[in-house]
Scaffold this motif. Structure first.
Motif, mmCIF file in Angstrom:
data_model
loop_
_atom_site.group_PDB
_atom_site.id
_atom_site.type_symbol
_atom_site.label_atom_id
_atom_site.label_comp_id
_atom_site.label_asym_id
_atom_site.label_seq_id
_atom_site.Cartn_x
_atom_site.Cartn_y
_atom_site.Cartn_z
ATOM 1 N N LEU A 144 0.828 -1.204 0.000
ATOM 2 C CA LEU A 144 0.000 0.000 0.000
ATOM 3 C C LEU A 144 0.866 1.259 0.000
ATOM 4 O O LEU A 144 0.632 2.197 -0.774
ATOM 5 N N THR A 145 1.868 1.289 0.865
ATOM 6 C CA THR A 145 2.742 2.467 0.933
ATOM 7 C C THR A 145 3.525 2.642 -0.366
ATOM 8 O O THR A 145 3.736 3.765 -0.822
ATOM 9 N N LEU A 146 3.939 1.533 -0.993
ATOM 10 C CA LEU A 146 4.684 1.603 -2.253
ATOM 11 C C LEU A 146 3.838 2.238 -3.345
ATOM 12 O O LEU A 146 4.289 3.141 -4.056
ATOM 13 N N ILE A 147 2.593 1.784 -3.491
ATOM 14 C CA ILE A 147 1.698 2.323 -4.513
ATOM 15 C C ILE A 147 1.461 3.808 -4.289
ATOM 16 O O ILE A 147 1.527 4.630 -5.209
ATOM 17 N N ARG A 148 1.195 4.195 -3.040
ATOM 18 C CA ARG A 148 0.904 5.601 -2.752
ATOM 19 C C ARG A 148 2.115 6.497 -2.972
ATOM 20 O O ARG A 148 1.989 7.614 -3.485
ATOM 21 N N MET A 149 3.281 6.035 -2.589
ATOM 22 C CA MET A 149 4.489 6.839 -2.775
ATOM 23 C C MET A 149 4.816 7.011 -4.257
ATOM 24 O O MET A 149 5.264 8.073 -4.693
ATOM 25 N N GLN A 150 4.580 5.968 -5.049
ATOM 26 C CA GLN A 150 4.853 6.048 -6.485
ATOM 27 C C GLN A 150 3.835 6.926 -7.206
ATOM 28 O O GLN A 150 4.148 7.553 -8.219
ATOM 29 N N ALA A 151 2.590 6.964 -6.702
ATOM 30 C CA ALA A 151 1.523 7.724 -7.361
ATOM 31 C C ALA A 151 1.462 9.173 -6.901
ATOM 32 O O ALA A 151 0.788 9.997 -7.526
ATOM 33 N N ASP A 152 2.167 9.520 -5.844
ATOM 34 C CA ASP A 152 2.021 10.827 -5.203
ATOM 35 C C ASP A 152 2.299 11.992 -6.149
ATOM 36 O O ASP A 152 1.581 13.006 -6.135
ATOM 37 N N ALA A 153 3.317 11.893 -6.964
ATOM 38 C CA ALA A 153 3.702 13.003 -7.846
ATOM 39 C C ALA A 153 2.650 13.289 -8.908
ATOM 40 O O ALA A 153 2.640 14.372 -9.501
#
Length: 314
Positions: A144-153
């Motif tokens: 979950l954290t990986l997906i959110r960090m990658q999508a944040d920008a």
């Protein structure tokens, strides 16, 4: 007794052998699996970043070249490694669990096969499915954290979460959404992982028998059997799991509408239904080329590294 005589004592030398240590024997499949997965992630992370960016587009998907140029223009090379801490943490949890559990389940199933007989193919299917599902539950917070960090920008400035690293993300998700927030999207993650690991382990098992028969090499031959079997497993893992990975990614990155407060999808089935309705059947395979390039090598490198580590860490 002198130190020299202690070293010569048969009992002491036997205890010094790692393979004879019951604790290491139990932990070894988990340690080797997690280590191999983390090494593979260091190589594949930029491709995974591009794959996630493609899945987040609901309309026409830009080319890989354009996505890379946009990331480079905004963040430089480090943008391709956004979420690396979460990616490594995911491997340390998810891959450690699934590889170790697969070995455990397979060993128990193998014990039921009469001596001299070949284990049936359904053993690999069952062990892979079970290990993938359980490993996904363990690894969901990191995923979950990986997906959110990658999508944040990709989000507007006011909607960005701006997590500092995986641990900051875990703490903030727990504080803002509760402990259950760490398991957002767990259902499609479990199903996707179960399908991926079934395809991976079952196809590898079948491929090893096939390549060993074709080449006449033993099943533990790294170059004639191990590498081609790992590449085969990578292809089938990608082909089986992409539709579920698409749903998982959309569910995990969704945010409430700024005006209505309504989430874009009410459930996994609703997400799948909307993708099918708006984007057609091929919408589930959006970015398949990138996904195959990302999943295939990751699976292959992980499986090959496990074989290499097994020989060097008995």
């Amino acid at each position: 007794r002198t130190l020299k005589s202690l070293k010569r004592t048969p009992g002491n030398s036997k205890m010094a052998q790692p393979s004879k240590n019951p604790y290491w024997s139990a932990a070894r499949p988990f340690v080797l699996g997690g280590s191999a997965g983390m090494l593979a992630t260091l190589v594949i992370q930029p491709i995974d970043m591009i794959k996630v960016q493609k899945q987040l587009y609901e309309g026409a998907v830009p080319s890989t070249t354009k996505i890379v140029k946009d990331i480079m223009a905004k963040e430089g090379y480090k943008g391709l490694y956004r979420g690396m801490s979460a990616g490594l943490f995911r491997q340390a949890t998810y891959t450690t669990a699934r590889m170790g559990l697969f070995n455990e389940f397979q060993s128990r199933l193998k014990a039921t096969v009469p001596k001299g007989e070949v284990a049936p193919a359904w053993h690999a299917f069952l062990a892979g499915f079970s290990a993938g599902a359980l490993g996904a539950i363990v690894g969901n917070p990191a995923d979950l954290t990986l997906i959110r960090m990658q999508a944040d920008a990709n989000l507007p400035m006011e909607q960005r979460r701006n997590y500092k690293n995986v641990f900051d993300a875990l703490i903030r998700i727990t504080r803002e959404e509760g402990v259950l927030g760490l398991f957002s999207g767990v259902a499609p993650t479990v199903v996707r992982a179960a399908v991926l690991n079934t395809g991976m382990f079952a196809s590898q098992d079948i491929a090893k028998n096939t390549f060993a028969g074709i080449t006449g090499a033993p099943k533990d031959d790294l170059y004639k059997v191990g590498v081609p079997s790992a590449l085969t497993a990578g292809f089938f893992a990608a082909a089986c799991s992409l539709p579920l990975d698409m749903i998982k990614t959309r569910m995990q990155k969704m945010q409430p509408d700024a005006t209505t407060g309504k989430l874009p999808y009410s459930s996994n089935l609703d997400c799948a239904s909307q993708i099918l309705k708006k984007e057609g059947p091929l919408g589930f395979y959006k970015g398949f080329g990138t996904f195959l390039i990302r999943i295939g090598p990751h699976v292959a490198i992980t499986l090959v590294m496990i074989d290499v580590l097994k020989k060097n860490m008995p």
